[in-house]
Design an enzyme around this catalytic site. Structure first.
Site, PDB file in Angstrom:
ATOM      1  N   GLY A 131       0.817  -1.196   0.000  1.00  0.00           N
ATOM      2  CA  GLY A 131       0.000   0.000   0.000  1.00  0.00           C
ATOM      3  C   GLY A 131       0.856   1.253   0.000  1.00  0.00           C
ATOM      4  N   CYS A 132       0.241   2.375  -0.350  1.00  0.00           N
ATOM      5  CA  CYS A 132       1.003   3.622  -0.510  1.00  0.00           C
ATOM      6  C   CYS A 132       1.472   4.185   0.828  1.00  0.00           C
ATOM      7  CB  CYS A 132       0.184   4.645  -1.289  1.00  0.00           C
ATOM      8  SG  CYS A 132      -1.485   4.931  -0.649  1.00  0.00           S
ATOM      9  N   PHE A 133       0.570   4.326   1.798  1.00  0.00           N
ATOM     10  CA  PHE A 133       1.000   4.776   3.124  1.00  0.00           C
ATOM     11  C   PHE A 133       2.020   3.803   3.709  1.00  0.00           C
ATOM     12  CE2 PHE A 133      -2.797   7.619   4.268  1.00  0.00           C
ATOM     13  CZ  PHE A 133      -2.008   8.754   4.372  1.00  0.00           C
ATOM     14  N   ALA A 134       1.765   2.506   3.563  1.00  0.00           N
ATOM     15  CA  ALA A 134       2.686   1.508   4.102  1.00  0.00           C
ATOM     16  C   ALA A 134       4.077   1.659   3.505  1.00  0.00           C
ATOM     17  CB  ALA A 134       2.145   0.106   3.836  1.00  0.00           C
ATOM     18  N   SER A 136       5.556   4.373   2.224  1.00  0.00           N
ATOM     19  CA  SER A 136       6.241   5.581   2.696  1.00  0.00           C
ATOM     20  C   SER A 136       6.717   5.428   4.134  1.00  0.00           C
ATOM     21  CB  SER A 136       5.324   6.801   2.562  1.00  0.00           C
ATOM     22  OG  SER A 136       4.184   6.674   3.381  1.00  0.00           O
TER      23      SER A 136
END
Length: 324
Positions: A131-134, A136
């Site tokens: 995932g994107c938040f994960a 970063s």
């Protein structure tokens, strides 16, 4: 040439995949699958590709070497149940179906964070794209997790652009709400928390402290800026810590530790992740920036594909950002 099919071809991540793969020197696009748009030109939806492709949406997968699943969360499992893929076909799932539950029938999905699992990805047939938040947040923490150095509470504030919510409009994604506005959502309970915890444990930090994650909606379209801090006093000197991070990412073509503070525009439209490390009052403070649609989704998916097919992982991904 690698024959690639994109399933769920009308969304943001599919659009980014098309932009990359149309210019990838080792890829031929086999099909762009959308049951709702079958028979229509791809450029009817992805207008920025006008003049670059005459592809047409279809409801047939064809005979691909790799399938990118750009479906809504929870939709990849039903798709695989209902559709027979060639036995040799590799799968890269951009949804969340297999990130925390990787075994599905006779398929086992590898978590596709290239900076952590590069060797596993090279041998894999099935990838769960992070995932994107994960992504970063994990980039800030996996070097420490690899040395079991995460021992105190971790605090994360991270802000994402509106494209992180997907293409389907909603109350908190339309212009009137988002413009000149910032808001918190899913504080301390975001769905990427399990993914973050599981990955840090697999990186070596099997006993994890509390992770306090406060996600925020930004008043812009793309990019994630994450601010991460935890107690650091007496663990490692400032110079040693920064040198350790730089050495950890020395083999990555996309992740870099900046000596100067970072800002979001430095990575938008690229597959890069930039980190900056500072120390304050006994804490380590790490900022991390990525483009949520590229390093946080489609760019990382292509990076995974490159590794799976024995290519240089940066092939087709040397994208230029825009400073202004």
């Amino acid at each position: 040439m690698i024959k690639a099919s994109i399933v769920g071809g009308t969304g943001y991540t599919a659009g980014e995949l098309l932009r990359i793969l149309l210019h990838h020197p080792e890829v031929k696009i086999e099909s762009v699958v959308s049951s709702s748009s079958a028979g229509k030109p791809v450029t009817d939806v992805h207008r920025d590709l006008y003049g670059e492709t005459d592809l047409v949406f279809t409801d047939q997968i064809g005979n691909p070497d790799v399938v990118f699943l750009c479906l809504g969360h929870g939709m990849s499992r039903p798709f695989l149940d209902e559709n027979r893929l060639p036995s040799s076909c590799r799968i890269i799932d951009l949804g969340n179906d297999f990130r925390n539950d990787p075994v599905y029938g006779d398929r086992t999905f590898v978590f596709g964070l290239c900076e952590l699992n590069k060797n596993l990805i090279r041998e894999a047939k099935f990838i769960a794209n992070p995932g994107c938040f994960a992504t970063s947040i994990l980039l800030t923490l996996i070097p420490l997790a690899s040395k079991k150095l995460l021992t105190d509470e971790i605090h994360v504030h991270a802000i994402t652009g509106s494209t992180g919510a997907g293409k389907k409009p909603g109350e908190t994604t339309h212009f009137s709400y988002r413009d000149n506005n910032i808001s918190v959502y899913k504080a301390f309970r975001h769905q990427h928390l399990d993914e973050i915890r599981n990955t840090l444990a697999s990186a070596g930090n099997d006993s994890l402290p509390q992770i306090n994650f406060v996600p925020m909606r930004g008043d812009y379209t793309r990019g994630i800026f994450a601010s991460v801090y935890t107690k650091w006093e007496g663990i490692m000197s400032e110079t040693e810590t920064i040198d350790f991070y730089k050495q950890f990412y020395a083999g990555s073509p996309f992740v870099f530790v900046s000596d100067e503070p970072v800002s979001l525009k430095e990575v938008v439209n690229t597959n890069k992740g930039l980190l900056h490390i500072e120390f304050h009052n006994g804490y380590i403070h790490i900022t991390s920036i990525i483009d949520n649609l590229l390093k946080g989704a489609s760019g990382q998916a292509v990076q995974n594909m490159n590794l799976m097919f024995g290519l240089d992982e940066a092939t087709g991904l040397k994208l230029k950002g825009s400073a202004f």
